[in-house]
Design a protein around this motif. Sequence first.
Motif, PDB file in Angstrom:
ATOM      1  N   ILE A 268       7.741 -14.798  -0.018  1.00  0.00           N
ATOM      2  CA  ILE A 268       7.615 -13.337   0.073  1.00  0.00           C
ATOM      3  C   ILE A 268       8.263 -12.816   1.354  1.00  0.00           C
ATOM      4  O   ILE A 268       8.969 -11.821   1.348  1.00  0.00           O
TER       5      ILE A 268
ATOM      6  N   SER B 185      -2.181 -16.035  -1.346  1.00  0.00           N
ATOM      7  CA  SER B 185      -1.018 -16.381  -0.529  1.00  0.00           C
ATOM      8  C   SER B 185      -1.418 -17.243   0.670  1.00  0.00           C
ATOM      9  O   SER B 185      -0.614 -17.460   1.565  1.00  0.00           O
TER      10      SER B 185
ATOM     11  N   ASN C  93       0.825  -1.211   0.000  1.00  0.00           N
ATOM     12  CA  ASN C  93       0.000   0.000   0.000  1.00  0.00           C
ATOM     13  C   ASN C  93       0.857   1.258   0.000  1.00  0.00           C
ATOM     14  O   ASN C  93       0.537   2.241  -0.647  1.00  0.00           O
TER      15      ASN C  93
ATOM     16  N   LEU D 131       0.889 -15.980  -6.717  1.00  0.00           N
ATOM     17  CA  LEU D 131      -0.308 -15.350  -6.129  1.00  0.00           C
ATOM     18  C   LEU D 131      -1.488 -15.449  -7.077  1.00  0.00           C
ATOM     19  O   LEU D 131      -2.617 -15.784  -6.676  1.00  0.00           O
TER      20      LEU D 131
ATOM     21  N   TYR E 205      10.635  -9.654   2.018  1.00  0.00           N
ATOM     22  CA  TYR E 205       9.882  -8.596   2.707  1.00  0.00           C
ATOM     23  C   TYR E 205      10.665  -8.119   3.931  1.00  0.00           C
ATOM     24  O   TYR E 205      10.734  -6.930   4.226  1.00  0.00           O
TER      25      TYR E 205
HETATM   26  N1  PFF Z   1      -0.625  -7.274   1.653  1.00  0.00           N
HETATM   27  C1  PFF Z   1       0.636  -6.874   2.199  1.00  0.00           C
HETATM   28  C2  PFF Z   1       1.205  -5.741   1.377  1.00  0.00           C
HETATM   29  O1  PFF Z   1       0.480  -5.163   0.574  1.00  0.00           O
HETATM   30  O2  PFF Z   1       2.342  -5.382   1.558  1.00  0.00           O
HETATM   31  C3  PFF Z   1       1.593  -7.987   2.381  1.00  0.00           C
HETATM   32  C4  PFF Z   1       1.511  -9.124   1.423  1.00  0.00           C
HETATM   33  C5  PFF Z   1       0.943 -10.297   1.813  1.00  0.00           C
HETATM   34  C6  PFF Z   1       1.966  -9.037   0.162  1.00  0.00           C
HETATM   35  C7  PFF Z   1       0.818 -11.370   0.979  1.00  0.00           C
HETATM   36  C8  PFF Z   1       1.866 -10.084  -0.705  1.00  0.00           C
HETATM   37  C9  PFF Z   1       1.269 -11.239  -0.283  1.00  0.00           C
HETATM   38  F1  PFF Z   1       1.161 -12.267  -1.077  1.00  0.00           F
END
Ligand code: PFF
Length: 527
Positions: A109, A261, A32, A444, A113
Amino acid sequence: MGISSGAANQEHWSGRAAFILAAVGSAVGLGNLVRFPYVAGDTGGGAFVVLYLLCILFIGIPVLMAELYIGRRGGGSSVAAIRRLATAEGKSSTWALIGWIGMVASFLIVTFYSVLAGWVLHFVLVSIGDLAANVGENGPGALAAPAFANMEEGEISAQLGGLVSNPTRMLVMHAIFMAVTVFIVSRGVKGGIEAAAKVLMPIFFFLLIMLTLSSLVNGDAAAGFSFLFKPDFSALAANLIDGSILLQAIGQAFFSLSLGSAMMVTYGIYMSREEDIPTSAKVVGMADTSVALVAGLAIFPIVFSFPALAANLDEKGAGFALLFDTLPLAFHQLPFGGLFAIAFFIMTLFAALTSSIALLEVAVAFTDGDIDVAPDQRRRRRLIGAISLGGLAFLIGVGHALSQVPVSVQDTFFNSWQPLGAIPLFAGKTLLDVVDFLTANVLLLLGGFLTAIFAGWIVSTSAAKEELRFGNEAAFGRWLFLVRWVAPAFVGAVLIYGAIISPVLAQRAERGSEAAQVIEEMSQPAE
Ligand code: PFF
């Protein structure tokens, strides 16, 4: 009644608010705050935003409802839940593959991350250190100073480069972030994930609102709005022709809502039977989308109030340069910028933490064992699972971090290693690039596509209806239509496009230009 109801061994959220906070925390993350603002600004602004909202509404939220009901009805872990649902319908247990795809995706991820969140942590520490030093030298009045008051502009821009050139620093940040994630996950659903979300999410929302208001007041609100929301039809047309804008919109919707996911399947497992899934899914979907839109308004008005920074926006490129170069430079020129910088990076760090917890939880739920495992044994298994999976994710992350070190600084092996370099599609891609491509563009979407098929076609409509409890028949009919037809058609199309057609076209274009170059060289008269 759901198949797993009465599974006393399973932990549950303490209530509706707890679930909403945890689920919103899992969804709101770097996607986001980093991915959305740039993709939106880059792909036609308002036109992209409209398309994105349609994807959230007609594909994202219906698939989110499907994931939550699959988790709650099946119980155990994402893999166990799907297997149980399939066998209860007399269908093949191979459908559990969907759970595996999601689990592998979320685990992969979290390996990168955490590295990226480590960068955010570095900037939290640097911005706090800078302000503290300034206050130490000049007294409390220095709290009103701009960010990085002790640095030159060049030094500020060099921060990100400096960080990636310092493997030790990157690895320490990555280790701290992963250790905190493991600690929280090891404490379980109520005592860990829920407790963390209850502290982190209110602070996150407070910081987001303060930063957005100040950005709108102090920055160029009109320019920010127009960058994000004004449709740029020429960019839209160019993107629509090659289909990439739809891929971007659906890809971003899936990433942002964490679909495909197995994360929402896992969080659904801990929901109580009283919870209303359609309403919860709408709340989570809308909160996630609002955060993405609002985050853009926290960033761009400030950036646009400094023309030199705005002019560089295209050149500096996406995502992390915006966060770690452009924004610090903007805060450097802003009264109270030091405090804004700290607030901004802490907000981003908290968002990343609630997401990384959820990412690791998917696999840890699996190591907990299925619903027949007794609570005290589950706790032990969870501790071991969280530490060993977190440790493994950390180790893979070391490769990602080292792949970011410039070759000119140091040969780390990972910065020149191309794990799938033999396959033309992956030529030139480092470990992080490969994992990023495989998860976001393939796993995904594949997971989401199969989930829609499973929820719409494999689970009986009577079971889905009983679990979802829509207020009326028509609403259920609309949901069923969306997961049976709309989601598989669009997600399937962008999956084929993004994973196969577009890379092949890109490669052909590259080969074409190489060929053209060779021809040109050959046609040059010899010297
Ligand atoms: N939804 C979270 C983000 O937007 O950063 C984290 C995330 C969770 C990203 C699972 C991707 C995912 F497959």
